[in-house]
Design a protein around this motif. Structure first.
Motif: not given
Length: 137
Positions: A21-31
């Motif tokens: 979940t944290i990795a998904g949040n980091i990946a989506a920080v600039n979407v």
């Protein structure tokens, strides 16, 4: 003895989900929009834990860990002025997720340490089981 393995295993699964979940949040920080819906903004995901008293035998001591992924709609979304962006509103602002990278990295470190602690607990349980069998044999 096997109860300890079950408890640690459930905690490992929960911490793995937290890391994902944290990795998904980091990946989506600039979407600017949630890739799943296309139009809705992306909100930060969080994993919450609670005692799992249902799947393990309640007569024995100890409980496992149950997790639930929640969406953080309480924290306001970030707005950035970028009038050239394709998702800019009429004022030229683009809405980005309510994700703070520092918080996500700290949570990732904490989840990693918790995962390591559960691996250590599994190793100790395995050693106790092995020693018990050696004594009995």
């Amino acid at each position: 003895m096997l109860k300890g393995i079950d408890i640690s295993t459930s905690a490992l699964v929960a911490q793995r989900q937290r890391m994902n979940t944290i990795a998904g949040n980091i990946a989506a920080v600039n979407v600017s929009h949630d890739p799943a819906s296309g139009e809705e903004p992306f909100y930060r995901r969080m994993v919450t834990f609670q005692a799992d008293t249902e799947s393990l035998d309640q007569n024995a001591s100890g409980t496992g860990v149950k997790y639930h992924v929640e969406i953080d709609t309480d924290t306001p979304l970030r707005k950035t002025y970028d009038p050239g962006h394709r998702h800019a509103d009429q004022d030229g602002n683009v809405t980005y997720p309510n994700i703070d990278l520092v918080t996500e990295f700290v949570n990732a470190l904490e989840a990693g340490r918790a995962y390591e602690a559960n691996i250590s607990a599994l190793d100790i349980t395995k050693e106790m089981f092995s020693t018990s069998l050696r004594i009995l044999a």
